[in-house]
Design a protein around this motif. Structure first.
Motif, PDB file in Angstrom:
ATOM      1  N   LEU A 181     -45.749 -48.867 -47.785  1.00  0.00           N
ATOM      2  CA  LEU A 181     -46.223 -50.099 -47.245  1.00  0.00           C
ATOM      3  C   LEU A 181     -48.203 -50.040 -47.676  1.00  0.00           C
ATOM      4  O   LEU A 181     -48.516 -51.054 -47.670  1.00  0.00           O
ATOM      5  CB  LEU A 181     -46.343 -50.083 -45.467  1.00  0.00           C
ATOM      6  N   GLU A 182     -48.624 -48.856 -47.389  1.00  0.00           N
ATOM      7  CA  GLU A 182     -50.051 -48.798 -47.702  1.00  0.00           C
ATOM      8  C   GLU A 182     -50.277 -49.207 -49.240  1.00  0.00           C
ATOM      9  O   GLU A 182     -51.266 -49.875 -49.647  1.00  0.00           O
ATOM     10  CB  GLU A 182     -50.502 -47.333 -47.754  1.00  0.00           C
ATOM     11  N   ILE A 183     -49.370 -48.925 -50.105  1.00  0.00           N
ATOM     12  CA  ILE A 183     -49.525 -49.019 -51.453  1.00  0.00           C
ATOM     13  C   ILE A 183     -49.466 -50.662 -51.668  1.00  0.00           C
ATOM     14  O   ILE A 183     -50.149 -51.289 -52.349  1.00  0.00           O
ATOM     15  CB  ILE A 183     -48.488 -48.310 -52.397  1.00  0.00           C
ATOM     16  N   ILE A 184     -48.460 -51.365 -51.116  1.00  0.00           N
ATOM     17  CA  ILE A 184     -48.378 -52.835 -50.865  1.00  0.00           C
ATOM     18  C   ILE A 184     -49.553 -53.429 -50.641  1.00  0.00           C
ATOM     19  O   ILE A 184     -49.972 -54.578 -51.020  1.00  0.00           O
ATOM     20  CB  ILE A 184     -47.025 -53.120 -50.477  1.00  0.00           C
ATOM     21  N   LEU A 185     -50.082 -53.028 -49.386  1.00  0.00           N
ATOM     22  CA  LEU A 185     -51.221 -53.872 -48.910  1.00  0.00           C
ATOM     23  C   LEU A 185     -52.416 -53.335 -49.774  1.00  0.00           C
ATOM     24  O   LEU A 185     -53.175 -54.374 -49.835  1.00  0.00           O
ATOM     25  CB  LEU A 185     -51.664 -53.044 -47.695  1.00  0.00           C
ATOM     26  N   SER A 186     -52.392 -52.325 -50.716  1.00  0.00           N
ATOM     27  CA  SER A 186     -53.544 -52.295 -51.203  1.00  0.00           C
ATOM     28  C   SER A 186     -53.517 -53.207 -52.566  1.00  0.00           C
ATOM     29  O   SER A 186     -54.417 -53.608 -53.000  1.00  0.00           O
ATOM     30  CB  SER A 186     -53.672 -50.765 -51.937  1.00  0.00           C
ATOM     31  N   ASP A 187     -52.250 -53.475 -52.813  1.00  0.00           N
ATOM     32  CA  ASP A 187     -52.143 -54.486 -53.970  1.00  0.00           C
ATOM     33  C   ASP A 187     -52.368 -55.819 -53.418  1.00  0.00           C
ATOM     34  O   ASP A 187     -52.951 -56.628 -54.261  1.00  0.00           O
ATOM     35  CB  ASP A 187     -50.506 -54.674 -54.526  1.00  0.00           C
ATOM     36  N   LEU A 188     -52.310 -56.204 -52.267  1.00  0.00           N
ATOM     37  CA  LEU A 188     -52.539 -57.396 -51.583  1.00  0.00           C
ATOM     38  C   LEU A 188     -54.205 -57.536 -51.927  1.00  0.00           C
ATOM     39  O   LEU A 188     -54.759 -58.360 -51.882  1.00  0.00           O
ATOM     40  CB  LEU A 188     -52.007 -57.664 -50.355  1.00  0.00           C
ATOM     41  N   ALA A 215     -52.245 -44.808 -40.959  1.00  0.00           N
ATOM     42  CA  ALA A 215     -51.909 -45.531 -42.128  1.00  0.00           C
ATOM     43  C   ALA A 215     -52.174 -47.120 -42.326  1.00  0.00           C
ATOM     44  O   ALA A 215     -52.835 -47.640 -43.160  1.00  0.00           O
ATOM     45  CB  ALA A 215     -50.241 -45.395 -42.432  1.00  0.00           C
ATOM     46  N   VAL A 216     -51.569 -47.725 -41.108  1.00  0.00           N
ATOM     47  CA  VAL A 216     -52.053 -49.294 -41.183  1.00  0.00           C
ATOM     48  C   VAL A 216     -52.412 -50.017 -40.041  1.00  0.00           C
ATOM     49  O   VAL A 216     -52.365 -51.112 -39.843  1.00  0.00           O
ATOM     50  CB  VAL A 216     -50.699 -49.812 -41.851  1.00  0.00           C
ATOM     51  N   GLY A 217     -52.589 -49.160 -38.935  1.00  0.00           N
ATOM     52  CA  GLY A 217     -53.060 -49.726 -37.657  1.00  0.00           C
ATOM     53  C   GLY A 217     -54.352 -50.256 -37.655  1.00  0.00           C
ATOM     54  O   GLY A 217     -54.636 -51.310 -36.779  1.00  0.00           O
ATOM     55  N   LYS A 218     -55.092 -50.162 -38.469  1.00  0.00           N
ATOM     56  CA  LYS A 218     -56.503 -51.020 -38.726  1.00  0.00           C
ATOM     57  C   LYS A 218     -56.636 -52.066 -39.757  1.00  0.00           C
ATOM     58  O   LYS A 218     -57.334 -52.660 -39.795  1.00  0.00           O
ATOM     59  CB  LYS A 218     -57.526 -49.952 -39.058  1.00  0.00           C
ATOM     60  N   LEU A 255     -44.403 -45.253 -44.694  1.00  0.00           N
ATOM     61  CA  LEU A 255     -45.870 -46.001 -44.395  1.00  0.00           C
ATOM     62  C   LEU A 255     -46.382 -45.890 -45.741  1.00  0.00           C
ATOM     63  O   LEU A 255     -47.475 -46.739 -45.984  1.00  0.00           O
ATOM     64  CB  LEU A 255     -46.174 -45.154 -43.409  1.00  0.00           C
ATOM     65  N   ARG A 256     -46.465 -44.926 -46.437  1.00  0.00           N
ATOM     66  CA  ARG A 256     -47.092 -44.661 -47.858  1.00  0.00           C
ATOM     67  C   ARG A 256     -47.089 -45.865 -48.853  1.00  0.00           C
ATOM     68  O   ARG A 256     -47.808 -46.455 -49.256  1.00  0.00           O
ATOM     69  CB  ARG A 256     -46.847 -43.367 -48.448  1.00  0.00           C
ATOM     70  N   GLY A 305     -41.005 -47.887 -33.731  1.00  0.00           N
ATOM     71  CA  GLY A 305     -42.259 -48.348 -32.743  1.00  0.00           C
ATOM     72  C   GLY A 305     -43.663 -48.237 -33.733  1.00  0.00           C
ATOM     73  O   GLY A 305     -43.586 -48.044 -34.923  1.00  0.00           O
ATOM     74  N   TYR A 306     -44.634 -48.439 -33.051  1.00  0.00           N
ATOM     75  CA  TYR A 306     -45.848 -48.240 -33.634  1.00  0.00           C
ATOM     76  C   TYR A 306     -46.941 -47.458 -32.733  1.00  0.00           C
ATOM     77  O   TYR A 306     -48.345 -47.508 -33.276  1.00  0.00           O
ATOM     78  CB  TYR A 306     -46.501 -49.655 -34.190  1.00  0.00           C
ATOM     79  N   ARG A 307     -46.575 -46.891 -31.786  1.00  0.00           N
ATOM     80  CA  ARG A 307     -47.446 -46.121 -30.965  1.00  0.00           C
ATOM     81  C   ARG A 307     -47.365 -44.736 -31.233  1.00  0.00           C
ATOM     82  O   ARG A 307     -47.017 -43.774 -30.471  1.00  0.00           O
ATOM     83  CB  ARG A 307     -47.181 -46.516 -29.447  1.00  0.00           C
TER      84      ARG A 307
END
Length: 331
Positions: free
Chosen positions: A145-152, A296-299, A142-143, A287-289
């Motif tokens: 994924l967070e980094i990639i979303l930050s790059d976006l 991390a990314v739910g918001k 998940l970390r 899952g995501y629940r």
């Protein structure tokens, strides 16, 4: 007709003030005896009630229905006119596939669940996920994924997040595609390897990855961004329905191996699809629940659509530890 050992659901449709409802009664059969599985309401897990149902293997569904109704006060309100059927689950109580998500069967699905009047969304709202056992591994993924979303997000400080910009390409966008698809490759290889699948050639490639589509129902997921509504929704595996090539993954291979020739394929649209594909593969594993996903990314990422699993696919949580088993992939 004799029955195989395993876990079954006796599904009883009965009339309720809100319409036709379904009561699901889990039954575990083995070594010549069957036991009702009763729920621990505090822990959402199932254990034998200790009262065997004799001759289960030779019983008709009607005979089983009568035994359950008469022997257990909890089910005594069921009527002869109720419709009933027996479903053999794919896994026994306490088993789960390696690195593959399924919702767990909970008492919410047994209590007056409306078979005809409830919508598909209401059914999915009853889903609950297994606890995360490999906490550190999942947290690391998940970390990333967070980094990639930050790059976006950095790209969106220069390029407006709008679908009119999908064809824009550049170095930062190329880097996002390569990083997201590299992580995706690692996840897919890990799932296959954890289930004992060997690559067809010297290394895993897309032909191997396609085996995951049916098991994880990747093509049924659709995601969007909470913050960037103008971008629309994304279902990056949707073209896998007929084992067709994934256009954004083809672009990844092109720009990774020959940047100068294929640089124009480093498009924003492909980058977003690669990110969403990585998010989907994590959801399809865990899952995501869970609190880690929400934090991390739910918001940031919204799940617009997810698979509706058949009841025979659900996991039944045991009071003891879950027992991972390999998924029956075809080699």
């Amino acid at each position: 007709m004799t029955k195989e050992d395993g876990t079954y659901l006796l599904m009883v449709d009965y009339r309720h003030s809100d319409g036709i409802c379904t009561h699901h009664i889990p039954i575990q059969y083995g070594n010549g005896e069957a036991h009702l599985l009763m729920c621990d309401y505090n822990n959402d897990c199932w254990a034998s009630d200790g009262s065997p149902i004799m001759n289960f293997g030779e019983m008709t569904e009607k005979q089983l229905f009568d035994v359950v109704r008469k022997a257990h006060i909890y089910y005594s309100s069921l009527n002869d006119g109720d419709n009933f059927r027996l479903k053999h689950l794919k896994l026994d109580c306490g088993q789960n596939f390696n690195s593959i998500y399924r919702p767990i069967f909970t008492y919410n699905l047994t209590e007056d669940f409306q078979a005809t009047s409830q919508s598909e969304t209401s059914f999915i709202e009853c889903y609950k996920d297994l606890p995360i056992n490999n906490f550190q591994e999942y947290s690391n993924q998940l970390r990333q994924l967070e980094i990639i979303l930050s790059d976006l997000s950095e790209v969106f400080k220069i390029i407006a997040p709008h679908h009119n910009q999908f064809s824009v390409y550049g170095h930062a966008i190329r880097n996002i595609i390569i990083l997201a698809c590299t992580e995706l490759d690692a996840r897919m290889q890990s799932i296959l390897a954890n289930n004992g699948v060997e690559p067809n050639g010297n290394y895993f490639e897309m032909l191997d990855y396609y085996k995951l589509n049916d098991a994880l129902k990747l093509n049924e997921y659709e995601l969007s961004f909470y913050r960037y509504g103008d971008l629309g929704t994304f279902s990056p595996f949707s073209t896998w329905e007929n084992n067709e090539q994934l256009y954004w993954y083809q672009a990844y291979n092109h720009i990774k191996h020959n940047r100068e020739k294929h640089f124009a394929e480093a498009k924003l649209f492909y980058a977003i699809n690669a990110i969403m594909a990585y998010a989907i593969i994590l959801i399809a594993q865990y899952g995501y629940r869970n609190d880690l996903w929400r934090e991390a990314v739910g918001k940031i990422i919204h799940i617009e659509r997810e698979p509706k699993w058949d009841l025979e696919d659900f996991y039944l949580k045991s009071p003891e530890d879950q027992r991972p088993v390999p998924y029956p992939f075809k080699q």
